[in-house]
Design an enzyme around this catalytic site. Sequence first.
Site, short mmCIF file in Angstrom:
data_model
loop_
_atom_site.label_atom_id
_atom_site.label_comp_id
_atom_site.label_asym_id
_atom_site.label_seq_id
_atom_site.Cartn_x
_atom_site.Cartn_y
_atom_site.Cartn_z
N LYS A 53 -5.58 8.33 -6.71
CA LYS A 53 -5.12 7.43 -7.78
C LYS A 53 -4.78 8.22 -9.05
O LYS A 53 -3.86 7.87 -9.78
CB LYS A 53 -6.18 6.37 -8.08
CG LYS A 53 -5.94 5.07 -7.35
CD LYS A 53 -6.33 5.06 -5.90
CE LYS A 53 -5.26 5.26 -4.90
NZ LYS A 53 -5.71 5.29 -3.51
N LEU A 190 2.01 6.34 2.85
CA LEU A 190 2.87 5.77 1.81
C LEU A 190 2.42 6.19 0.41
O LEU A 190 3.25 6.48 -0.46
CB LEU A 190 2.88 4.23 1.93
CG LEU A 190 3.38 3.70 3.29
CD1 LEU A 190 3.39 2.18 3.32
CD2 LEU A 190 4.75 4.24 3.66
N LEU A 324 -12.52 0.56 4.14
CA LEU A 324 -12.22 0.57 2.71
C LEU A 324 -13.50 0.75 1.90
O LEU A 324 -14.55 0.21 2.27
CB LEU A 324 -11.54 -0.74 2.30
CG LEU A 324 -10.16 -0.98 2.93
CD1 LEU A 324 -9.69 -2.41 2.67
CD2 LEU A 324 -9.14 0.02 2.39
N HIS A 449 0.88 -16.72 -20.80
CA HIS A 449 2.31 -16.38 -20.75
C HIS A 449 2.63 -15.33 -21.81
O HIS A 449 2.21 -15.50 -22.95
CB HIS A 449 3.16 -17.63 -21.00
CG HIS A 449 4.63 -17.33 -21.07
ND1 HIS A 449 5.37 -17.04 -19.95
CD2 HIS A 449 5.48 -17.24 -22.14
CE1 HIS A 449 6.62 -16.81 -20.31
NE2 HIS A 449 6.72 -16.91 -21.64
P1 NAI Z 1 -3.47 3.67 8.94
O1 NAI Z 1 -4.22 3.18 10.12
O2 NAI Z 1 -3.32 2.84 7.73
O3 NAI Z 1 -1.98 4.07 9.41
C1 NAI Z 1 -1.72 5.02 10.40
C2 NAI Z 1 -0.29 4.86 10.86
O4 NAI Z 1 0.01 5.93 11.71
C3 NAI Z 1 -0.05 3.57 11.63
O5 NAI Z 1 1.09 2.95 11.11
C4 NAI Z 1 0.16 4.07 13.06
O6 NAI Z 1 1.03 3.25 13.81
C5 NAI Z 1 0.77 5.43 12.81
N1 NAI Z 1 0.61 6.38 13.92
C6 NAI Z 1 -0.47 6.55 14.71
N2 NAI Z 1 -0.23 7.56 15.58
C7 NAI Z 1 1.02 8.03 15.33
C8 NAI Z 1 1.82 9.06 15.86
N3 NAI Z 1 1.38 9.82 16.86
N4 NAI Z 1 3.06 9.28 15.36
C9 NAI Z 1 3.51 8.50 14.34
N5 NAI Z 1 2.79 7.51 13.78
C10 NAI Z 1 1.55 7.28 14.26
O7 NAI Z 1 -4.14 5.08 8.62
P2 NAI Z 1 -4.08 6.03 7.34
O8 NAI Z 1 -2.85 5.77 6.54
O9 NAI Z 1 -4.31 7.39 7.88
O10 NAI Z 1 -5.31 5.55 6.50
C11 NAI Z 1 -6.63 5.66 7.05
C12 NAI Z 1 -7.56 4.65 6.46
O11 NAI Z 1 -7.80 4.91 5.11
C13 NAI Z 1 -7.05 3.23 6.58
O12 NAI Z 1 -8.07 2.42 7.07
C14 NAI Z 1 -6.71 2.87 5.18
O13 NAI Z 1 -6.89 1.49 4.92
C15 NAI Z 1 -7.67 3.73 4.36
N6 NAI Z 1 -7.07 4.03 3.07
C16 NAI Z 1 -7.02 3.06 2.12
C17 NAI Z 1 -6.41 3.29 0.93
C18 NAI Z 1 -6.35 2.18 -0.06
O14 NAI Z 1 -7.13 1.25 0.04
N7 NAI Z 1 -5.42 2.22 -1.02
C19 NAI Z 1 -5.79 4.57 0.59
C20 NAI Z 1 -5.86 5.50 1.67
C21 NAI Z 1 -6.50 5.23 2.84
#
Ligand code: NAI
Length: 470
Positions: A53, A190, A324, A449
């Site tokens: 962040k 993202l 989370l 507002h």
């Molecule tokens: P994620 O589960 O959100 O997304 C992983 C993505 O990778 C999915 O879209 C999946 O389809 C894709 N994927 C899986 N294998 C793949 C492959 N071999 N090739 C291409 N795409 C593939 O996992 P992420 O982004 O790593 O986050 C992990 C955790 O951390 C999540 O539970 C997330 O909610 C948490 N997190 C939360 C944040 C927030 O609350 N702002 C910030 C960062 C992480």
Amino acid sequence: MSDNKYDLVVIGSGPGGYVASIVASQKGMKVATIEKRERLGGTCLNVGCIPSKAMLHASEQYESTIKSNGMMEWGINCKDVSLDLSKLLKRKSNIVEDLTKGIGFLFGKNKISKFTGTARIISSKEIEINNNGKIEIINTDKVIIATGSEASVLPNIKIDEESIVTSTGALELKKVPKKLIVIGGGVIGLEMGTIWRRLGAEVEIIEFLPRILPGMDNEIAEKFMKILQKQGIKFKLNHSVETTKKVKNKVILTVKNVENGNSEELDADVVLVAVGRKPNTNGLGLDKLNLEMDKYGFINTNDKFETSISDIYAIGDVIKGPMLAHKAEEDGVAAVEFINGEVGHVDYNLVPGIIYTSPEVAVIGQTEENLKDQGLEYNKGVFPMSANSRAKAIGHTDGMVKILSDKSTDKILGAHMIGHEAGTVIHELSVAMGFGASSEDVARICHGHPTVNEAIKEAALATYSKAIHS
Ligand code: NAI
């Protein structure tokens, strides 16, 4: 009570573990917390939520200062704007240090004993701590496992945290890569992709599925992807990365189109692997204890956070539910309440999910797809940010609010939002949903507002009647 006998030992000091430790101490328990890192705070404070962040904030400031349609459009001319990445990283590290010290202060205030080292559960009453080979055993009545999660990796891709990185390495890149390829279009991909794009990298996200953000409301995910594309991030959906190899200063990736099987080669300076996280139970000795886990390695718990072994509890990313920080905190409080003979409860349906980009994405409750799958009849109210006067005044018109309510009772079942500070604004709906509000309840509340919250009032109106300003 002898010196090394505790009422509660908490393993892990992330948001789940440290909050559980403080609350238990406030309830009069003698608490010890075991943490393998020197610093308290776990992934979230050290290499997750907080540093990301900080970098999202700094990169947004940088981009809005250099972009011709940013500051200059407002008549503010900035000259000689440049990026000092090492200073940015230092500031980020200082923020992390301050916050982790803050937890240390709270531990001191609450007289929590902190042990540094790796914990192994010998039994529910005996915990071994290994600090670089120095072994110590402490005794306890109850144990909470709060060891969190670690990045999932892919076969054939070796992480070096320099040119092939997880989110941890992506927070420490020493220079802005010319090209960053992100594997995985989830939250980490993202957010980190946004940071490095703003700082000057060309960013391409490769996602296995035909959409980004699986699990999130489809309409919101599609709209958000378009916004990110407009900002300059490229996406390759339906593609998987098969191999990576390092050639000189580049990483060469073989990428396969999962629809037609065709492969192509891409190259990048840095590759971020962000394909999800897995529960971290390494070294806890759970196999020997025969503690029940599911096939993905999550520890099985009942509604009281009890594992299959009495007096051993588990919370946060090592058990079911959204991975989370704020969910882990709620788990921690509820588990301690049960341990103390009270009743705790966490409603996983009301855990907000937030992506801290600009605009932010914030979601709570059911998606439209969930409602369809369950055969529930619903009303849908949508309001675009472009019709919200505050959003217009501050130049943040991308996004929308979408509210889903039960067709017969009007009770709000889900709320999804893309917009400026949506992660803060959504909490109006969290509270409303926590009290079982209808969309009419929300729409009839007077909203200040001009505020972004007025878009929520309008979407609520649109759910059971008609929006006024669109
Ligand atoms: P994620 O589960 O959100 O997304 C992983 C993505 O990778 C999915 O879209 C999946 O389809 C894709 N994927 C899986 N294998 C793949 C492959 N071999 N090739 C291409 N795409 C593939 O996992 P992420 O982004 O790593 O986050 C992990 C955790 O951390 C999540 O539970 C997330 O909610 C948490 N997190 C939360 C944040 C927030 O609350 N702002 C910030 C960062 C992480």
